[in-house]
Enzyme design. Structure first.
Site, PDB file in Angstrom:
ATOM      1  N   ARG A 101       0.882  -1.169   0.000  1.00 16.62           N
ATOM      2  CA  ARG A 101       0.000   0.000   0.000  1.00 16.62           C
ATOM      3  C   ARG A 101       0.917   1.216   0.000  1.00 16.62           C
ATOM      4  O   ARG A 101       1.509   1.564   1.030  1.00 16.62           O
ATOM      5  CB  ARG A 101      -0.906  -0.036   1.233  1.00 16.62           C
ATOM      6  N   HIS A 128      -6.604   1.089  -7.578  1.00 15.43           N
ATOM      7  CA  HIS A 128      -6.929   0.291  -6.385  1.00 15.43           C
ATOM      8  C   HIS A 128      -7.628  -0.989  -6.854  1.00 15.43           C
ATOM      9  O   HIS A 128      -8.833  -1.160  -6.671  1.00 15.43           O
ATOM     10  CB  HIS A 128      -7.828   1.112  -5.466  1.00 15.43           C
ATOM     11  N   GLN A 131      -9.916  -3.200  -4.489  1.00 16.71           N
ATOM     12  CA  GLN A 131     -11.227  -2.607  -4.231  1.00 16.71           C
ATOM     13  C   GLN A 131     -12.182  -2.920  -5.371  1.00 16.71           C
ATOM     14  O   GLN A 131     -13.348  -3.278  -5.149  1.00 16.71           O
ATOM     15  CB  GLN A 131     -11.097  -1.100  -4.053  1.00 16.71           C
ATOM     16  N   ASP A 221     -17.056   8.312  -3.530  1.00 13.44           N
ATOM     17  CA  ASP A 221     -15.855   8.239  -2.701  1.00 13.44           C
ATOM     18  C   ASP A 221     -15.605   9.647  -2.162  1.00 13.44           C
ATOM     19  O   ASP A 221     -16.235  10.618  -2.598  1.00 13.44           O
ATOM     20  CB  ASP A 221     -14.673   7.751  -3.551  1.00 13.44           C
ATOM     21  N   CYS A 261     -16.489   3.043  -1.228  1.00  8.34           N
ATOM     22  CA  CYS A 261     -15.338   2.225  -0.831  1.00  8.34           C
ATOM     23  C   CYS A 261     -14.917   2.455   0.619  1.00  8.34           C
ATOM     24  O   CYS A 261     -14.154   1.649   1.163  1.00  8.34           O
ATOM     25  CB  CYS A 261     -14.172   2.452  -1.778  1.00  8.34           C
ATOM     26  N   ARG A 289     -14.321  -7.139   0.515  1.00  9.25           N
ATOM     27  CA  ARG A 289     -12.884  -6.943   0.342  1.00  9.25           C
ATOM     28  C   ARG A 289     -12.149  -8.231   0.714  1.00  9.25           C
ATOM     29  O   ARG A 289     -11.255  -8.682  -0.014  1.00  9.25           O
ATOM     30  CB  ARG A 289     -12.383  -5.782   1.207  1.00  9.25           C
TER      31      ARG A 289
END
Length: 311
Positions: A101, A128, A131, A221, A261, A289
């Protein structure tokens, strides 16, 4: 060596197999079956940025698969104490894969360039992909299929939106970004999507009400991501007409579902009424997830099990 830095690293067939594997493993978990598919395997979680969902979902998922995970924070000195080649090649002696990450996508690319172990992108500024896997798994569960569905992202053309545009192109779904002028997705990224999937139905609109008119799922988001705090005031002004609220939801079909998300800034990009409403699948989405990433981990590290257990 197989890496997962973005969805460009896999084919549509690979993607569908990962999603099917995630579904099978999730069904087994619901029935109380936790097969030790990755017994004695270890992944490292190398994180530059704070995390709840990414960290816990990978740690819990790996444990449920019979493996282990090691969280590596700033104390390991990645990019500070030693040459990247030394750090990465030594780490590859200890673990079977690493989830990274990072603040810049170039850092996960550098990590993967040494081919010391498979590298999974747990989030970067560019994309991402983990996700996006969870998002499509959620849409498939809610509607029974993702085929032909229209996903509308209301907000910034950020890393999440870019991964969604690509995954929709791969699965022949329709994707619309509804954003203010100047906040579109990266042009180089979109050119790459169009080159790889010339028949992709990906568009950008600047009228959110028009964009959601045929939406099956409406996604949003935060307006200001980590690292963009200096732009917060300007972004709030730019996005003020792009809030996912009751009025915008009423412009969509009654069957439309709501996705985010997380983490959310309630009252900014989405209202409490919508995030907690009957059309919201946000908690299921967050839970997926773990299930989607378990499918990915099994695909990357336990391919033999798939050949025997996944149709």
């Amino acid at each position: 060596m197989q890496h997962f830095l973005s969805l460009f690293d896999i084919s549509p067939d690979d993607l569908q197999l990962i999603l099917r594997t995630a579904g099978v493993v999730k069904q087994k978990l619901a029935a109380g079956d936790r097969p030790n598919i990755l017994k004695n395997q270890v992944i490292a979680l190398l994180f530059e940025k704070p995390s709840l969902r990414t960290r816990v979902s990978f740690e819990a998922g790996m444990a449920q698969l019979g493996g282990e995970s090691l969280f590596l924070g700033s104390d390991v000195g990645w990019g500070k104490r030693e040459a990247p080649s030394d750090f990465t090649n030594v780490l590859g002696q200890f673990v079977d894969a690493v989830v990274c990450r990072a603040k810049q996508h170039s850092k996960v690319e550098l990590l993967a360039s040494f081919n010391a172990m498979p590298v999974i992108n747990g989030l970067t500024d560019l994309c991402h992909p983990c996700q996006a896997l969870a998002d499509i798994l959620t849409i498939e569960e809610v509607f029974g299929s993702y085929a032909g569905k229209h996903l509308v992202f209301v907000g910034d053309g950020n890393n999440v939106a870019q991964s969604l545009a690509l995954i929709c192109a791969m699965l022949k779904m329709r994707f619309t970004l509804a954003c203010p002028d100047g906040y579109e997705m990266d042009s180089d990224w979109m050119a790459k999507v169009q080159a790889a999937y010339p028949d992709a139905e990906v568009e950008t609109q600047h009228d959110p009400a028009a964009a959601v008119k045929t939406a099956d799922a409406i996604y949003t988001d935060v307006w200001t991501s980590m690292g963009q705090e200096a732009e917060m005031v300007a972004r709030r002004q730019a996005f003020k007409d792009f809030q996912l609220n009751k009025t915008l939801l009423q412009a969509a079909p009654a069957s439309a579902r709501v996705l985010h998300c997380l983490p959310a800034v309630r009252g900014e990009e989405i209202t409490d009424e919508v995030i907690d409403g009957d059309q919201s699948d946000i908690v299921r989405q967050a839970g997926n997830r773990m299930h989607a990433q378990k499918g990915l981990l099994v695909w990357m590290l336990g391919r033999d099990w798939i050949s025997k257990n996944v149709v």
